[in-house]
Motif scaffolding. Structure first.
Motif, short mmCIF file in Angstrom:
data_model
loop_
_atom_site.label_atom_id
_atom_site.label_comp_id
_atom_site.label_asym_id
_atom_site.label_seq_id
_atom_site.Cartn_x
_atom_site.Cartn_y
_atom_site.Cartn_z
N ASP A 147 0.80 -1.22 0.00
CA ASP A 147 0.00 0.00 0.00
C ASP A 147 0.84 1.28 0.00
O ASP A 147 0.31 2.35 -0.29
CB ASP A 147 -0.97 0.01 1.18
CG ASP A 147 -0.28 0.02 2.52
OD1 ASP A 147 0.74 -0.69 2.66
OD2 ASP A 147 -0.74 0.72 3.43
N ASP A 176 2.97 3.82 -1.68
CA ASP A 176 3.23 4.17 -3.08
C ASP A 176 4.71 4.20 -3.43
O ASP A 176 5.12 3.71 -4.48
CB ASP A 176 2.59 5.52 -3.43
CG ASP A 176 1.08 5.47 -3.48
OD1 ASP A 176 0.54 4.38 -3.77
OD2 ASP A 176 0.45 6.50 -3.22
N TYR A 177 5.52 4.78 -2.56
CA TYR A 177 6.96 4.90 -2.84
C TYR A 177 7.61 3.53 -2.92
O TYR A 177 8.34 3.23 -3.88
CB TYR A 177 7.62 5.76 -1.74
CG TYR A 177 9.10 5.93 -1.95
CD1 TYR A 177 9.60 6.82 -2.90
CD2 TYR A 177 10.01 5.19 -1.20
CE1 TYR A 177 10.96 6.97 -3.10
CE2 TYR A 177 11.37 5.33 -1.40
CZ TYR A 177 11.84 6.22 -2.35
OH TYR A 177 13.19 6.36 -2.55
N SER A 212 6.32 1.51 -6.00
CA SER A 212 6.92 1.98 -7.26
C SER A 212 8.35 1.47 -7.42
O SER A 212 8.74 1.02 -8.50
CB SER A 212 6.93 3.51 -7.31
OG SER A 212 5.63 4.00 -7.35
N LYS A 239 -3.07 -2.71 -3.89
CA LYS A 239 -2.76 -1.81 -2.78
C LYS A 239 -3.56 -2.09 -1.52
O LYS A 239 -3.31 -1.47 -0.49
CB LYS A 239 -2.99 -0.36 -3.22
CG LYS A 239 -1.97 0.09 -4.25
CD LYS A 239 -2.11 1.56 -4.50
CE LYS A 239 -1.01 2.04 -5.43
NZ LYS A 239 -0.98 3.49 -5.53
#
Length: 90
Positions: free
Chosen positions: A9, A11-12, A15, A32
């Motif tokens: 979950d 995002d960083y 990615s 997520k």
């Protein structure tokens, strides 16, 4: 080609992991939430799962428990910031 479900979950972190895995020529799907992960796992076929435990909606442990009811052999690698002994044993 190896297909991986990444359940994360943040995002960083998600990615960065997707980028690293795709550079190694893995096909990566991202979920997520635990609910999204279960929907993906029971709708598609994966070669492995990278699973965070601290997920919104449905916890990663619940995802793993449901997955094991359906598929005892799919490789799962736990990725988590949890460091308590109780969490590791569970």
């Amino acid at each position: 080609m190896t297909r991986i479900l990444l359940v994360e979950d943040d995002d960083y972190l998600a990615s960065a992991l997707v980028l690293a895995l795709e550079r190694k020529k893995y096909l990566v799907d991202l979920a997520k939430t635990g609910a999204h992960a279960m929907q993906s796992l029971f709708g598609d076929r994966y070669d492995a799962v990278l699973l965070d435990l601290g997920l919104p909606v449905v916890d990663g442990i619940e995802v793993l428990e449901e997955l094991r009811k359906q598929d005892e052999e799919l490789p799962v690698i736990i990725i988590t910031a949890r460091d308590r002994v109780e969490d590791k044993i569970k």
